[in-house]
Design a protein around this motif. Structure first.
Motif, PDB file in Angstrom:
ATOM      1  N   ARG A 170      17.897  12.503  -5.242  1.00  0.00           N
ATOM      2  CA  ARG A 170      17.394  13.770  -5.763  1.00  0.00           C
ATOM      3  C   ARG A 170      18.259  14.905  -5.204  1.00  0.00           C
ATOM      4  N   ARG A 171      18.353  15.989  -5.943  1.00  0.00           N
ATOM      5  CA  ARG A 171      19.119  17.146  -5.495  1.00  0.00           C
ATOM      6  C   ARG A 171      18.168  18.280  -5.134  1.00  0.00           C
ATOM      7  N   GLY A 172      18.534  19.044  -4.092  1.00  0.00           N
ATOM      8  CA  GLY A 172      17.702  20.170  -3.683  1.00  0.00           C
ATOM      9  C   GLY A 172      18.407  21.001  -2.635  1.00  0.00           C
ATOM     10  N   ALA A 173      17.763  22.078  -2.233  1.00  0.00           N
ATOM     11  CA  ALA A 173      18.361  23.004  -1.255  1.00  0.00           C
ATOM     12  C   ALA A 173      17.992  22.588   0.164  1.00  0.00           C
ATOM     13  N   TRP A 174      18.275  21.342   0.487  1.00  0.00           N
ATOM     14  CA  TRP A 174      17.964  20.840   1.831  1.00  0.00           C
ATOM     15  C   TRP A 174      19.219  20.879   2.701  1.00  0.00           C
ATOM     16  N   PRO A 175      19.047  21.142   3.989  1.00  0.00           N
ATOM     17  CA  PRO A 175      20.195  21.078   4.901  1.00  0.00           C
ATOM     18  C   PRO A 175      20.600  19.626   5.129  1.00  0.00           C
ATOM     19  N   ASP A 176      21.842  19.413   5.472  1.00  0.00           N
ATOM     20  CA  ASP A 176      22.280  18.058   5.819  1.00  0.00           C
ATOM     21  C   ASP A 176      21.432  17.540   6.978  1.00  0.00           C
ATOM     22  N   ALA A 177      20.985  16.304   6.888  1.00  0.00           N
ATOM     23  CA  ALA A 177      20.140  15.716   7.933  1.00  0.00           C
ATOM     24  C   ALA A 177      20.295  14.197   7.890  1.00  0.00           C
TER      25      ALA A 177
END
Length: 330
Positions: free
Chosen positions: A269-276
């Motif tokens: 999925r794509r989203g505005a999450w920081p790399d983790a």
């Protein structure tokens, strides 16, 4: 004639039981006893504790077994008592005495203890003990040890995050020290006690060992086997923590119904999450753990997923909950 034994009817059980392992039990003995009491189909533990050790042993059931490796790798905190002046074949009170040495007052001054404490804090190297389950040519080291064979072992890098060494008031004539240590995976506390004793100049062996925390799961949250035996079935199940109890240090991401269903199918999925590197992924309505993932360049990439059946069983164990909305692929 003896009456035939009643066959235990197993069932799906999902969650984490924080057990205070009793003295004298192997980790597997404790696991099998708890598994029997809960009538669970699938279970595993998160790293062994010696029979002579007590304390925190997280037991994973059902879906939680998928995340047990995280606790294997987690930092752990122990309390130990090391008797000074006596070394043994096993590094603890079960072994035969190898050497006895006088313990003098200058070995236990605050300055000397502080020096030794600093010496064993941080990145250190440790030679694994012969009485351990590590294998050489397919055979456990303790099997060689019991046969009187000494096997060469390479030193391993470990990390001691925190260490406190102080005189112990045991009521015994022989001097002892109390060790409180937070350490990395792969640390042998018996060996640490022996090495500290050697650094003090008198040798030592452990007479007491208790794990009080693993990966943030503390002894104050644990239940004993005796407690479990005294409970009815509903009370035993109520002792279980949800599988996400193992994921407290993960970034939490919650997905809507459409994204949740696709994520469960293994679709990124794509989203505005920081790399983790470590992400716990939940469905929104109802809230339910879907699995773990990592985020790279805005993509949520599945690593380990629960099955739809596991999610359904977990939700059905919660009063009034339904899996609708998570398990329905749009």
């Amino acid at each position: 004639m003896n009456a035939p034994r009643t066959r235990v009817q197993r069932r799906p059980v999902h969650g984490v039981l924080l057990l205070d392992k009793p003295l004298g039990f192997s980790s597997n003995d404790a696991l099998q006893k708890a598994k029997w009491l809960l009538r669970a189909e699938k279970a595993g533990h998160t790293g062994t504790l010696d029979p002579l050790a007590t304390g925190v042993l997280p037991l994973c059931f059902g879906a939680a077994t998928k995340f047990s490796q995280l606790q294997l790798d987690a930092p752990k905190t122990y309390e130990a008592i090391a008797r000074l002046g006596v070394t043994t074949t096993t590094g603890d009170a079960e072994g035969e005495v190898l050497r006895e040495c006088a313990v003098t007052a200058d070995m236990l001054t605050p300055e000397r203890l502080a020096q030794v404490q600093q010496q064993f804090t941080g990145a250190i190297r440790q030679v694994p003990p012969m009485y351990s389950a590590l294998k050489k040519d397919g055979k456990a080291l303790y099997e060689y040890a019991r046969a009187g064979v000494e096997v060469e072992r390479a030193a391993r890098d470990i990390q001691i995050y925190q260490l406190n060494v102080a005189p112990a008031l045991t009521g015994q004539a022989q001097p002892a020290i109390k060790i409180i240590v937070t350490c990395s995976k792969g640390t042998y506390i018996r060996t640490l006690g022996e090495d500290i004793g050697a650094a003090l100049g008198c040798g030592a062996h452990l007479t007491f060992l208790r794990r009080i925390d693993t990966g943030g799961l503390g002894i104050d949250r644990c239940v004993t086997l005796a407690d479990l035996e005294a409970m009815d079935e509903a009370q035993r199940l109520a002792c279980l923590q949800p599988p996400e109890a193992l994921l407290a240090d993960h970034l939490h991401v919650t997905l809507g119904a459409e994204d949740a269903a696709r994520f469960l199918s293994g679709v990124r999925r794509r989203g505005a999450w920081p790399d983790a590197k470590a992400v716990a992924v939940f469905g929104q309505s109802p809230r339910a753990l879907l699995g773990v993932a990592h985020v790279a360049a805005g993509e949520l990439i599945p690593d380990r997923l629960l099955s739809p059946l596991e999610i359904q069983q977990i939700l059905q164990s919660q009063p009034g909950a339904s899996a609708a909305g998570i398990l329905e692929t749009p």
